[in-house]
Design a protein around this motif. Structure first.
Motif, short mmCIF file in Angstrom:
data_model
loop_
_atom_site.label_atom_id
_atom_site.label_comp_id
_atom_site.label_asym_id
_atom_site.label_seq_id
_atom_site.Cartn_x
_atom_site.Cartn_y
_atom_site.Cartn_z
N TRP A 94 83.94 59.50 44.29
CA TRP A 94 82.89 60.39 43.80
C TRP A 94 81.93 59.64 42.88
O TRP A 94 82.35 58.85 42.03
N LYS A 95 80.66 59.89 43.07
CA LYS A 95 79.61 59.27 42.26
C LYS A 95 78.94 60.36 41.41
O LYS A 95 78.44 61.36 41.94
N PHE A 96 78.93 60.16 40.09
CA PHE A 96 78.30 61.08 39.16
C PHE A 96 77.02 60.42 38.63
O PHE A 96 77.01 59.22 38.36
N ALA A 97 75.97 61.22 38.46
CA ALA A 97 74.71 60.65 38.00
C ALA A 97 73.96 61.66 37.13
O ALA A 97 74.06 62.88 37.33
N VAL A 98 73.21 61.14 36.18
CA VAL A 98 72.28 61.94 35.40
C VAL A 98 70.94 61.22 35.43
O VAL A 98 70.87 60.00 35.27
N GLY A 99 69.88 61.97 35.72
CA GLY A 99 68.56 61.35 35.81
C GLY A 99 67.58 62.23 36.53
O GLY A 99 67.74 63.45 36.61
N ARG A 100 66.54 61.59 37.07
CA ARG A 100 65.48 62.29 37.81
C ARG A 100 65.37 61.66 39.20
O ARG A 100 64.65 60.69 39.37
N GLN A 101 66.08 62.19 40.17
CA GLN A 101 66.06 61.65 41.51
C GLN A 101 65.41 62.63 42.48
O GLN A 101 65.73 63.82 42.47
N SER A 102 64.52 62.13 43.32
CA SER A 102 63.93 62.95 44.38
C SER A 102 64.98 63.21 45.46
O SER A 102 65.79 62.34 45.77
N ARG A 103 64.93 64.41 46.04
CA ARG A 103 65.88 64.78 47.09
C ARG A 103 65.11 65.33 48.29
O ARG A 103 64.06 65.94 48.15
N TRP A 104 65.70 65.10 49.45
CA TRP A 104 65.17 65.65 50.70
C TRP A 104 66.35 66.13 51.53
O TRP A 104 67.20 65.34 51.92
N TRP A 105 66.39 67.43 51.77
CA TRP A 105 67.49 68.02 52.52
C TRP A 105 66.99 68.53 53.86
O TRP A 105 66.20 69.48 53.91
N GLY A 106 67.43 67.90 54.94
CA GLY A 106 67.09 68.40 56.26
C GLY A 106 66.66 67.29 57.21
O GLY A 106 66.40 66.16 56.80
N PRO A 107 66.57 67.62 58.52
CA PRO A 107 66.26 66.63 59.55
C PRO A 107 64.77 66.44 59.81
O PRO A 107 64.39 65.59 60.61
N SER A 108 63.92 67.22 59.17
CA SER A 108 62.49 67.20 59.46
C SER A 108 61.78 66.05 58.75
O SER A 108 62.30 65.46 57.81
N TRP A 109 60.57 65.78 59.20
CA TRP A 109 59.77 64.66 58.67
C TRP A 109 58.60 65.12 57.80
O TRP A 109 58.20 64.41 56.89
N ASP A 110 58.07 66.30 58.07
CA ASP A 110 56.86 66.75 57.36
C ASP A 110 57.11 67.80 56.30
O ASP A 110 56.19 68.20 55.60
N GLY A 111 58.32 68.28 56.18
CA GLY A 111 58.62 69.26 55.15
C GLY A 111 60.04 69.77 55.28
O GLY A 111 60.63 69.72 56.36
N SER A 112 60.60 70.25 54.18
CA SER A 112 61.93 70.86 54.18
C SER A 112 61.83 72.22 53.52
O SER A 112 61.26 72.34 52.42
N LEU A 113 62.38 73.23 54.15
CA LEU A 113 62.31 74.58 53.60
C LEU A 113 63.13 74.72 52.33
O LEU A 113 62.79 75.51 51.45
N ILE A 114 64.21 73.96 52.20
CA ILE A 114 65.14 74.17 51.09
C ILE A 114 64.86 73.24 49.91
O ILE A 114 64.85 73.67 48.76
N LEU A 115 64.65 71.96 50.15
CA LEU A 115 64.44 71.02 49.05
C LEU A 115 63.79 69.75 49.60
O LEU A 115 64.27 69.17 50.57
N SER A 116 62.68 69.35 48.98
CA SER A 116 61.96 68.17 49.43
C SER A 116 61.43 67.41 48.22
O SER A 116 61.61 67.82 47.08
N ASN A 117 60.75 66.29 48.48
CA ASN A 117 60.13 65.53 47.41
C ASN A 117 58.67 65.91 47.22
O ASN A 117 57.88 65.14 46.70
N ASN A 118 58.31 67.14 47.66
CA ASN A 118 56.94 67.62 47.48
C ASN A 118 56.59 67.73 46.00
O ASN A 118 55.51 67.31 45.57
N ALA A 119 57.51 68.28 45.20
CA ALA A 119 57.33 68.33 43.75
C ALA A 119 57.99 67.13 43.11
O ALA A 119 58.84 66.46 43.71
N ARG A 120 57.62 66.83 41.89
CA ARG A 120 58.27 65.75 41.16
C ARG A 120 59.74 66.09 40.93
O ARG A 120 60.12 67.26 40.86
#
Length: 506
Positions: free
Chosen positions: A173-199
């Motif tokens: 298990w890896k634990f982290a604290v910080g500000r990391q961008s996330r992208w959840w999903g198989p799409s390339w142009d957008g993710s409905l649940i979580l993307s790096n669109n916002a900071r």
């Protein structure tokens, strides 16, 4: 925080990694969200059976990718046409090893991109950054300092620590604290649940490092799997200040050709809300809280959940073809098909090797509608990414944390990419969106606000970009876009935009 306090804070962050600088680990813990070339090449290897790890939850565990490539015996059993791709990926992974140096980067563009994709490009007109990584067997640390032009949101700052973190491992298990961008999903142009669109937001996260399948006979069928959980802090300048964002995603590969992701996010707590541990547990369990008069109440928080699927089609061909989709339901409502107020993203992709183009290529097409429950005969607008209690909705600093089109919008997009043997990476894209279709409610992407509403907007863009490796240490990025947009009640605005970026590693 005072200027003096901020100065001490940044100095402490800068000093901490120096303490572990001399004790190197074999690889940095993650491969960043936003690397289009690496993602394309990893997916090529996965579709060819040369990599068996989930690839739809970013950032990716670099050790997991190393492990999967080593276990696949690709050197003897792989498709010869993909050996160049494997070499490119291994070289990229080597660049992510500790000791590779400190990276300096500068970017400039004449016009921001309203709707971003996986690359995350186009958020600011200009930025410069310092990026350094250090680590040992116990601790991994990254300090990325960026100075960029800020948005109009009062919480935004010119000086940022986006993508910085401190992490440590406990077993698998890896634990982290910080500000990391996330992208959840198989799409390339957008993710409905979580993307790096916002900071990225400041958060505490945990995930399993290796996605290796369970040994348990009841769970073995899941195949390689990943569990990622985080809790983050939203900004203070919002309708409910200091609300929390909780996220959970579980991905698994029951077949080498099938990726499945289950995801859930919750906005919870904040100033003026019930922040008790009991309320937190009730929210996680989606327990409806009864009203004082005995009638049925609602589930706490602003909750989104759903799933995504990517399936490589079993077509005997030199090229690879896949279908993918994503589904989310916002909160729970009576009579819903699955979760409630559903919306969908659908996409298809093709990829292959071209001797004529001297590289590998990929094309894709995606369609998304963020108005709720298209199959129901009722009002569909002002639901997705909006909430009655959390008035700023599913946004961070007024930018959607899900798909870039935000709420009550539609987009169809297509893209193509070419990764050449000489290291050049070409991309082209075309997008057409209708934003805030009813012209009512909150959707900051749609344009000027009138009271509590945003205007509707039609937005189109076509663009091309080139990532060119100048030498082992430096890279150049060039881009050109044509953007056309028209807000309701205003004249059409057509404009060309150009961008340039340069990075060098010491």
């Amino acid at each position: 925080m005072s200027i003096r306090s901020k100065s001490k804070y940044y100095c402490a962050l800068g000093a901490f990694p120096a303490l572990v600088f001399s004790l190197n680990a074999e690889a940095k813990p993650w491969l960043d969200t936003g690397d289009m070339k690496l993602r394309h090449e990893l997916q090529m290897l996965s579709d060819a059976g040369m990599l068996n790890a989930p690839l739809t939850t970013w950032p990716l565990s670099s050790k997991d990718i190393h492990r999967s490539l080593e276990e696949s015996s690709v050197k003897t059993n792989s498709n010869p046409e993909l050996m160049d791709v494997l070499t490119s990926v291994n070289n990229r992974l080597a660049e992510e090893d500790y000791g590779s140096g400190i990276k300096l980067e500068a970017k400039a563009r004449s016009k921001k991109l309203l709707i971003r994709d996986f690359s995350g490009e186009g958020r600011e007109k200009g930025s410069v950054s310092y990026d350094g990584d250090w680590g040992n067997a116990l601790i991994d640390a990254r300090l990325k300092i960026t100075v960029a032009d800020k948005s109009d949101h009062p919480s935004d700052q010119n000086l940022r620590l986006d993508e910085s973190y401190v992490a440590s491992s406990l077993g698998n298990w890896k634990f982290a604290v910080g500000r990391q961008s996330r992208w959840w999903g198989p799409s390339w142009d957008g993710s409905l649940i979580l993307s790096n669109n916002a900071r990225p937001i400041p958060s505490l996260s945990v995930e399993n490092v290796s996605s290796k399948a369970f040994n348990n006979k009841w769970l073995r069928w899941l195949g390689p799997n990943k569990l990622h959980m985080f809790i983050g802090q939203l900004e203070s300048d919002r309708g409910v200040p200091n609300a929390k964002l909780i996220g959970t995603r579980f991905t698994f590969k029951p077949l080498k050709s099938l990726d499945i992701g289950l995801h859930r996010t919750i906005q919870w707590g904040g100033d003026g809300q019930n922040n008790s541990f009991k309320n937190f547990l009730e929210t996680l369990a989606s327990i409806r809280v009864d009203k004082q008069d005995g009638s049925l109440g609602t589930v706490n928080g602003n909750q989104i959940a759903g799933l995504d699927v990517r399936w490589k089609l079993p077509i005997s061909s030199k090229n690879q073809y896949s279908l993918y989709g994503q589904y989310i339901g916002e909160d729970r409502v009576d009579g819903s098909l699955f979760l409630g107020d559903e919306t969908y993203l659908l996409g298809a992709s093709a990829s292959g090797v071209s001797n004529k183009l001297k590289g590998t290529w990929r094309t894709y097409i995606e369609a998304t509608d963020t108005s709720a429950a298209w199959f129901k005969d009722r009002a569909r607008n002002n639901i997705i990414y909006n909430h009655s209690a959390y008035s700023d909705g599913y946004r961070y600093q007024d930018i959607s944390m899900g798909h870039g089109i935000d709420s009550d919008s539609q987009i169809i997009s297509a893209g193509a990419m070419l990764s050449r043997k000489n290291g050049d990476f070409w991309r082209g894209w075309i997008k057409h969106a209708k934003l805030n279709l009813d012209g009512v409610g909150k959707n900051p992407a749609a344009g000027e606000a009138i009271g509590n509403n945003n205007r509707g907007k039609k937005w189109s863009a076509i663009g091309v970009s080139l990532d060119k490796k100048l030498n082992k240490r430096s890279k150049l990025n060039l881009g050109l876009q044509f953007i056309s947009e028209k807000e309701t009640g205003k004249s059409r605005d057509n404009d060309f935009g150009a961008s340039i970026g340069y990075s060098i590693t010491f």
